[in-house]
Design an enzyme around this catalytic site. Structure first.
Site, PDB file in Angstrom:
ATOM      1  N   CYS A  72       0.852  -1.185   0.000  1.00 54.83           N
ATOM      2  CA  CYS A  72       0.000   0.000   0.000  1.00 54.83           C
ATOM      3  C   CYS A  72       0.890   1.238   0.000  1.00 54.83           C
ATOM      4  O   CYS A  72       2.039   1.184   0.434  1.00 54.83           O
ATOM      5  CB  CYS A  72      -0.908  -0.007   1.239  1.00 54.83           C
ATOM      6  SG  CYS A  72      -2.417  -0.981   1.023  1.00 54.83           S
ATOM      7  N   ASN A 173       0.590 -14.395  -9.442  1.00 54.55           N
ATOM      8  CA  ASN A 173      -0.133 -15.430  -8.698  1.00 54.55           C
ATOM      9  C   ASN A 173      -1.286 -14.710  -8.042  1.00 54.55           C
ATOM     10  O   ASN A 173      -1.065 -13.753  -7.323  1.00 54.55           O
ATOM     11  CB  ASN A 173       0.738 -16.029  -7.593  1.00 54.55           C
ATOM     12  CG  ASN A 173       1.980 -16.716  -8.132  1.00 54.55           C
ATOM     13  OD1 ASN A 173       1.979 -17.254  -9.225  1.00 54.55           O
ATOM     14  ND2 ASN A 173       3.051 -16.694  -7.361  1.00 54.55           N
ATOM     15  N   HIS A 186      -0.745  -7.626  -6.979  1.00 56.78           N
ATOM     16  CA  HIS A 186       0.622  -7.441  -7.466  1.00 56.78           C
ATOM     17  C   HIS A 186       1.078  -8.669  -8.239  1.00 56.78           C
ATOM     18  O   HIS A 186       0.490  -9.736  -8.134  1.00 56.78           O
ATOM     19  CB  HIS A 186       1.578  -7.195  -6.297  1.00 56.78           C
ATOM     20  CG  HIS A 186       1.855  -8.422  -5.468  1.00 56.78           C
ATOM     21  ND1 HIS A 186       0.934  -8.961  -4.590  1.00 56.78           N
ATOM     22  CD2 HIS A 186       2.946  -9.232  -5.400  1.00 56.78           C
ATOM     23  CE1 HIS A 186       1.449 -10.031  -4.011  1.00 56.78           C
ATOM     24  NE2 HIS A 186       2.661 -10.231  -4.483  1.00 56.78           N
ATOM     25  N   GLN A 188       4.977 -10.382 -10.070  1.00 56.59           N
ATOM     26  CA  GLN A 188       6.416 -10.401  -9.857  1.00 56.59           C
ATOM     27  C   GLN A 188       7.138 -10.525 -11.189  1.00 56.59           C
ATOM     28  O   GLN A 188       6.556 -10.962 -12.184  1.00 56.59           O
ATOM     29  CB  GLN A 188       6.803 -11.588  -8.972  1.00 56.59           C
ATOM     30  CG  GLN A 188       6.169 -11.549  -7.594  1.00 56.59           C
ATOM     31  CD  GLN A 188       6.611 -12.739  -6.759  1.00 56.59           C
ATOM     32  OE1 GLN A 188       7.785 -12.867  -6.430  1.00 56.59           O
ATOM     33  NE2 GLN A 188       5.693 -13.618  -6.438  1.00 56.59           N
TER      34      GLN A 188
HETATM   35 ZN    ZN Z   1      -2.044  -3.113   0.271  1.00 64.70          ZN
END
Ligand code: ZN
Length: 360
Positions: A72, A173, A186, A188
């Site tokens: 965040c 993932n 997110h 990678q």
């Molecule tokens: Zn977060």
């Protein structure tokens, strides 16, 4: 796409990607010491496959509560991995990398009889798709999904240019069932100093096909799939002007879709503007279909396959998207045949999976 390269307190790179020019000058105020990597790459003498041993990663962050999310933005006095109070797409070097250039300072390469060991150099990056903790990739607007594509592309170009990088792998993932340890949306990027086993196998198959037929394997497969579009037993899920998504002939997972640009390219950096422009619509459509497969959004892995550098044969850029769930509430485990022998058993006919995904 507007890019700003900055540094975190321990020297790791943090890169912001924005759709508009934006001032990104927030300073990382955390007292962080640079982390040392002691990764090793050991070659399996029986298969030739590289295995990364990253024993220094055991202390990494594991399922933190949402108010301690390191992905965040930094707000209300809480300092995260991203010092800015907001961001669009942020990419930074992983604090607990499996592969890092600093491994070369701590691991000495050696060979002894059947054994060979080298430092686990390369790089691992985290790609934050949005600052919105509760969102998922599928919630992005087409414009923001395009920004992620541009970030993946930029990272691929930058990482390929490094002497210790052979293969750039961008992936996501999604879902705790996949082993995701952070809920924030997110992905990678692994920049491997070797060619990954699956890619090495694919390159060998493509070279063999070229020798036997004089033709490109990927062109032949895509043409075969596209020729069936519209038929009841077709494996095509979505046929765009510039992209085709289909369930592969020998799908290993119950729901598995491969997405290829219609014009074959080696990697993300070679995509033309027309393909880039169409990608968000097609990919978001696919992800929405995955979300409708089961009562709960499907956990998935989305994996970009790109040609390593240097490579004698070209791998066709494509994205492989699959879920580890086979039916509501049931996961497909990689058990005896898959984990023990690498022989997949799939309970669903690929043609049936394709029809299901088309009709969702
Ligand atoms: Zn977060």
């Amino acid at each position: 796409m507007h890019k700003t390269v900055t540094k975190l307190a321990d020297g790791r790179e943090l890169i912001y990607y924005d759709t508009e020019p934006t001032v990104r000058d927030a300073v990382d105020a955390r007292p962080l010491e640079p982390a040392a990597s002691t990764s090793e790459i050991r070659v399996d003498p029986f298969t030739g496959d590289a295995v990364t041993i990253a024993a220094h990663r055991q202390g990494r962050t594991y399922h933190p509560p949402a108010d301690e999310c390191p992905l965040c933005p930094s707000r209300d006095g809480r300092l995260s991995e991203v010092p800015a109070a907001d961001y669009q797409v942020a990419v930074f070097e992983n604090r607990f990398p499996s592969l890092a250039g600093s491994s070369a300072d701590h691991v000495t390469p050696w060979t002894d009889g059947p054994y060979a060991l080298t430092p686990g150099t390369g790089r691992c990056e985290v790609v934050c798709f949005t600052s919105d903790h509760g969102a998922s990739f599928v919630d992005l607007t087409e414009r923001r999904a395009r920004l992620v594509l541009d970030a993946w592309t930029d990272r691929t170009a930058d990482l390929h240019a490094r002497a210790d990088v052979r293969q750039v792998y961008c992936f996501e993932n999604r879902g705790a069932d996949i082993g995701v340890t952070l809920g924030h949306p997110h992905g990678q990027i692994y920049a491997f100093p070797f060619t990954t086993p699956r890619t090495a196998q694919a390159l060998a198959r493509a070279a063999e096909h070229l020798r036997a037929t004089g033709r490109n394997l990927y062109d032949d497969v895509l043409a075969a799939e596209r020729a069936t579009a519209g038929r009841e037993d077709s494996r095509v899920v979505l046929a765009g002007e510039h992209w085709t998504a289909f369930v592969p002939f020998a799908a290993r997972w119950p729901y598995e879709v491969h997405l290829y640009p219609n014009r074959r390219v080696a990697d993300l950096t070679a995509l033309d503007e027309a393909a880039r422009a169409e990608f968000p619509r097609i990919y978001l459509d696919l992800l929405r279909r995955f979300d409708r497969l089961f009562p709960e959004p499907a956990p998935y892995i989305a994996a970009w396959h790109q040609t390593p550098r240097p490579a004698e044969t070209e791998l066709a850029l494509h994205l492989e998207l699959f879920t580890v769930r086979r039916t509501a509430g049931k996961l497909k485990y990689l058990a005896g045949t898959e984990s023990g022998m690498g022989a997949f058993m799939n309970d669903i006919r690929p043609e049936t999976a394709a029809r299901t995904l088309r009709e969702l």
